[in-house]
Design a protein around this motif. Structure first.
Motif, PDB file in Angstrom:
ATOM      1  N   PHE A 143       6.964  -3.865  -6.193  1.00 16.88           N
ATOM      2  CA  PHE A 143       8.240  -4.579  -6.541  1.00 16.88           C
ATOM      3  C   PHE A 143       8.283  -4.718  -8.054  1.00 16.88           C
ATOM      4  N   PHE A 144       7.103  -5.140  -8.748  1.00 17.70           N
ATOM      5  CA  PHE A 144       6.980  -5.156 -10.122  1.00 17.70           C
ATOM      6  C   PHE A 144       7.130  -3.967 -11.008  1.00 17.70           C
ATOM      7  N   PHE A 145       6.538  -2.802 -10.386  1.00 16.98           N
ATOM      8  CA  PHE A 145       6.787  -1.399 -10.829  1.00 16.98           C
ATOM      9  C   PHE A 145       8.220  -0.991 -10.781  1.00 16.98           C
ATOM     10  N   LEU A 146       8.678  -1.221  -9.561  1.00 20.64           N
ATOM     11  CA  LEU A 146      10.222  -0.954  -9.678  1.00 20.64           C
ATOM     12  C   LEU A 146      11.354  -1.662 -10.663  1.00 20.64           C
ATOM     13  N   GLN A 147      10.750  -2.842 -10.420  1.00 21.10           N
ATOM     14  CA  GLN A 147      11.705  -3.893 -11.256  1.00 21.10           C
ATOM     15  C   GLN A 147      11.611  -3.503 -12.681  1.00 21.10           C
ATOM     16  N   VAL A 148      10.399  -3.385 -13.293  1.00 23.02           N
ATOM     17  CA  VAL A 148      10.298  -2.942 -14.767  1.00 23.02           C
ATOM     18  C   VAL A 148      10.716  -1.532 -14.913  1.00 23.02           C
ATOM     19  N   GLY A 149      10.426  -0.597 -13.999  1.00 27.32           N
ATOM     20  CA  GLY A 149      10.950   0.727 -14.252  1.00 27.32           C
ATOM     21  C   GLY A 149      12.674   0.909 -14.229  1.00 27.32           C
TER      22      GLY A 149
ATOM     23  N   GLU B 167      14.533  -1.454 -15.360  1.00 25.44           N
ATOM     24  CA  GLU B 167      14.739  -2.189 -16.675  1.00 25.44           C
ATOM     25  C   GLU B 167      14.685  -1.082 -17.948  1.00 25.44           C
ATOM     26  N   MET B 168      13.669  -0.253 -17.536  1.00 26.35           N
ATOM     27  CA  MET B 168      13.177   0.737 -18.745  1.00 26.35           C
ATOM     28  C   MET B 168      13.931   2.012 -18.413  1.00 26.35           C
ATOM     29  N   GLY B 169      14.647   2.122 -17.340  1.00 20.26           N
ATOM     30  CA  GLY B 169      15.482   3.390 -17.062  1.00 20.26           C
ATOM     31  C   GLY B 169      14.846   4.605 -16.599  1.00 20.26           C
ATOM     32  N   PHE B 170      13.553   4.217 -15.991  1.00 21.17           N
ATOM     33  CA  PHE B 170      12.628   5.093 -15.318  1.00 21.17           C
ATOM     34  C   PHE B 170      12.988   5.272 -13.945  1.00 21.17           C
ATOM     35  N   PHE B 171      13.158   4.064 -13.103  1.00 22.08           N
ATOM     36  CA  PHE B 171      13.711   4.383 -11.831  1.00 22.08           C
ATOM     37  C   PHE B 171      15.200   4.106 -11.525  1.00 22.08           C
ATOM     38  N   THR B 172      15.492   4.660 -10.517  1.00 25.59           N
ATOM     39  CA  THR B 172      16.904   4.400 -10.214  1.00 25.59           C
ATOM     40  C   THR B 172      16.898   3.451  -9.000  1.00 25.59           C
ATOM     41  N   SER B 173      16.124   3.367  -8.054  1.00 25.98           N
ATOM     42  CA  SER B 173      15.978   2.495  -6.888  1.00 25.98           C
ATOM     43  C   SER B 173      14.905   2.591  -6.017  1.00 25.98           C
ATOM     44  N   GLY B 174      14.686   1.689  -5.210  1.00 23.52           N
ATOM     45  CA  GLY B 174      13.591   1.867  -4.385  1.00 23.52           C
ATOM     46  C   GLY B 174      14.117   1.903  -2.920  1.00 23.52           C
ATOM     47  N   LEU B 175      13.514   2.589  -2.339  1.00 26.76           N
ATOM     48  CA  LEU B 175      13.667   2.840  -0.680  1.00 26.76           C
ATOM     49  C   LEU B 175      13.535   1.890  -0.065  1.00 26.76           C
ATOM     50  N   GLU B 176      14.359   1.210   0.718  1.00 27.21           N
ATOM     51  CA  GLU B 176      14.206   0.049   1.653  1.00 27.21           C
ATOM     52  C   GLU B 176      13.822   0.613   3.112  1.00 27.21           C
ATOM     53  N   LEU B 177      12.623   0.585   3.307  1.00 28.30           N
ATOM     54  CA  LEU B 177      11.977   1.013   4.572  1.00 28.30           C
ATOM     55  C   LEU B 177      11.351  -0.170   5.241  1.00 28.30           C
ATOM     56  N   LYS B 178      11.426  -0.276   6.632  1.00 23.82           N
ATOM     57  CA  LYS B 178      11.181  -1.412   7.281  1.00 23.82           C
ATOM     58  C   LYS B 178      10.304  -1.266   8.450  1.00 23.82           C
ATOM     59  N   PRO B 179       9.028  -0.767   8.236  1.00 20.19           N
ATOM     60  CA  PRO B 179       8.122  -0.442   9.633  1.00 20.19           C
ATOM     61  C   PRO B 179       8.151  -1.418  10.543  1.00 20.19           C
ATOM     62  N   GLU B 180       8.324  -2.700  10.141  1.00 22.23           N
ATOM     63  CA  GLU B 180       8.440  -3.718  11.295  1.00 22.23           C
ATOM     64  C   GLU B 180       9.469  -3.722  12.318  1.00 22.23           C
ATOM     65  N   LYS B 181      10.659  -2.728  11.858  1.00 23.57           N
ATOM     66  CA  LYS B 181      11.474  -2.653  13.017  1.00 23.57           C
ATOM     67  C   LYS B 181      11.162  -1.427  13.986  1.00 23.57           C
ATOM     68  N   LEU B 182       9.940  -0.990  13.694  1.00 22.92           N
ATOM     69  CA  LEU B 182       9.317  -0.053  14.811  1.00 22.92           C
ATOM     70  C   LEU B 182       8.325  -0.476  15.633  1.00 22.92           C
ATOM     71  N   GLN B 183       8.191  -1.761  15.783  1.00 19.68           N
ATOM     72  CA  GLN B 183       7.116  -2.429  16.474  1.00 19.68           C
ATOM     73  C   GLN B 183       7.168  -2.040  17.971  1.00 19.68           C
ATOM     74  N   ILE B 184       8.334  -1.923  18.786  1.00 18.75           N
ATOM     75  CA  ILE B 184       8.402  -1.646  20.226  1.00 18.75           C
ATOM     76  C   ILE B 184       7.975  -0.054  20.212  1.00 18.75           C
ATOM     77  N   GLU B 185       8.459   0.638  19.275  1.00 18.92           N
ATOM     78  CA  GLU B 185       7.791   1.940  19.316  1.00 18.92           C
ATOM     79  C   GLU B 185       6.548   2.194  19.273  1.00 18.92           C
ATOM     80  N   ARG B 186       5.790   1.408  18.182  1.00 18.28           N
ATOM     81  CA  ARG B 186       4.392   1.471  18.015  1.00 18.28           C
ATOM     82  C   ARG B 186       3.574   1.036  19.360  1.00 18.28           C
ATOM     83  N   ILE B 187       4.268  -0.020  20.169  1.00 20.66           N
ATOM     84  CA  ILE B 187       3.388  -0.332  21.524  1.00 20.66           C
ATOM     85  C   ILE B 187       3.514   0.849  22.357  1.00 20.66           C
ATOM     86  N   PHE B 188       4.789   1.309  22.516  1.00 19.00           N
ATOM     87  CA  PHE B 188       5.024   2.591  23.547  1.00 19.00           C
ATOM     88  C   PHE B 188       4.012   3.590  23.138  1.00 19.00           C
ATOM     89  N   TRP B 189       4.036   3.893  21.897  1.00 16.74           N
ATOM     90  CA  TRP B 189       3.206   5.127  21.428  1.00 16.74           C
ATOM     91  C   TRP B 189       1.703   4.885  21.371  1.00 16.74           C
TER      92      TRP B 189
END
Length: 390
Positions: A31-37, A39-61
């Motif tokens: 979070f802090f890497f992204l926010q400071v990045g 602010e300083m023009g290095f990062f455009t964005s951070g990819l919003e990935l939610k592994p918790e949305k794959l909990q059912i798939e994890r169980i079956f896998w």
């Protein structure tokens, strides 16, 4: 720092298994890497990935894996998980510059318009062997993950490691050229605005001596060893307490010298966290294995000297003169000797604390992002072999 034309050429995106836009992800470091990045023009964005949305798939896998291989575990290394996860980000095939915390992201073959670099605290081989994760994951999954990781490193633009310990593995275990392996220390996961508001605490009274411990995995981080150090000091007539941030009280061993404060939510209690860490006389990290050691950086950023194990990635976060490192097999009395000397010579301790305070800003994310910008612009390299030779 003004954005350069180079910074505007492509979208630069931070990604990991999780959402770097949330301060609660991985202790707040992405979070802090992204926010400071940003602010300083290095990062455009951070990819919003939610592994918790794959909990059912994890169980079956895991059920399928158990039925077909007799083992379960390792879902996060599987093609199924990684492909489903990256789809959440809806990445375009246009020019992208991806910096990934996880060596298997992005999965598979990348589009020719993507440039991928990694920022890691440990390789998967170190996770499997040194951290002991191999016992929880099938050998088939491990073998496949290691092969894919190796391919990714060989194709990557750069592999930036948070310590020489990780860089050594990238080079020796994966056969990657040292010319593309760099070492850049991360920053402390602390809100700089609140640090400025609170200020520093240069001279807390030395009674009782407060030894700070931060971390959920208290066994690997060797909290029992620190408690033994405190016991030695108590027997020598020195008032001491071990302040523990992270684990719930009921999950910790009972000890009369321990003061557990539980989990502190940095999103809501950052000022409380800062003041508590500043009340430490030493931040302590004696882990049996540690990719880098965020708690060490947090202590140093707040002007607090550190004690740590001279092992894994810890030493790279402790510049000479800002703390003390000890061999893993050092007895508690050896650490206690150093602390007793400083308690009996307070001017020596406060001089040490002043040195740490004077260079505390070098442990900020601003310093890290400046190093990344210099690396990307080619104005400076942080090559592994250069650093290892120093």
């Amino acid at each position: 720092m003004k954005k350069s034309s180079y910074m505007d050429e492509v979208k630069r995106i931070l990604t990991l298994v999780g959402d770097p836009n949330q301060v609660t992800t991985r202790g707040g470091q992405p979070f802090f890497f992204l926010q400071v990045g940003k602010e300083m023009g290095f990062f455009t964005s951070g990819l919003e990935l939610k592994p918790e949305k794959l909990q059912i798939e994890r169980i079956f896998w895991n059920i399928w894996s158990l039925l077909t291989t007799g083992q379960k575990g390792g879902f996060q290394y599987s093609d199924f998980f990684l492909n489903r996860l990256i789809m959440q980000g809806e990445l375009s095939e246009h020019s992208l510059d991806l910096i990934s915390y996880f060596p298997l992201l992005p999965p598979g073959k990348w589009t020719k318009n993507w440039k991928v670099s990694y920022y890691i605290d440990a390789t998967l081989m170190q996770n499997f062997k040194d951290y002991g994760l191999a016992s929880k994951i099938s050998k088939k999954i491990q073998k496949k993950a290691l092969k894919q990781e190796c391919n990714h490193y060989l194709l990557a633009q750069r592999i930036i490691c948070r310590s020489r310990w990780a860089a050594t593995s990238v080079i020796n275990d994966y056969g990657v050229s040292p010319n593309k392996v760099h070492v850049v220390l991360p920053g402390a996961s602390i809100d700089e605005n609140i640090i400025n508001k609170v200020g520093m605490n240069p001279s807390p009274p030395l009674t009782p001596l407060r030894l700070g411990f931060i971390g959920m995995d208290w066994k690997r981080k060797r909290l029992p060893f620190l408690l033994k150090v405190a016991e030695v000091l108590e027997k020598r007539g020195i008032s001491v307490e071990v302040v523990v941030i992270g684990p719930d009280r009921q999950d910790l061993p009972s000890h009369h010298l321990m003061k557990p404060v539980g989990f502190i939510n940095k999103q809501k209690q950052m000022e409380e966290f800062i003041k508590l860490v500043q009340s430490f006389h030493f931040g302590c990290l004696f882990s049996s294995v540690e990719g880098q050691g965020q708690s060490i950086l947090e202590s140093l950023r707040l002007g607090v000297p550190v004690l740590g194990a001279n092992a894994s990635g810890i030493p790279d976060g402790v510049p000479e003169g800002l703390g003390f490192l000890f061999a893993l097999d050092s007895p508690p009395a050896v650490v206690a000797d150093v602390l007793q000397f400083l308690v009996e010579n307070p001017s020596m301790y406060y001089s040490l604390r002043q040195r740490v305070t004077a260079c505390a800003e070098q442990f900020s994310w601003k310093k890290t992002v400046i190093n990344f910008i210099n690396l990307w612009q080619g104005s400076e390299n942080f090559l592994y072999d250069k650093i290892a030779a120093n």
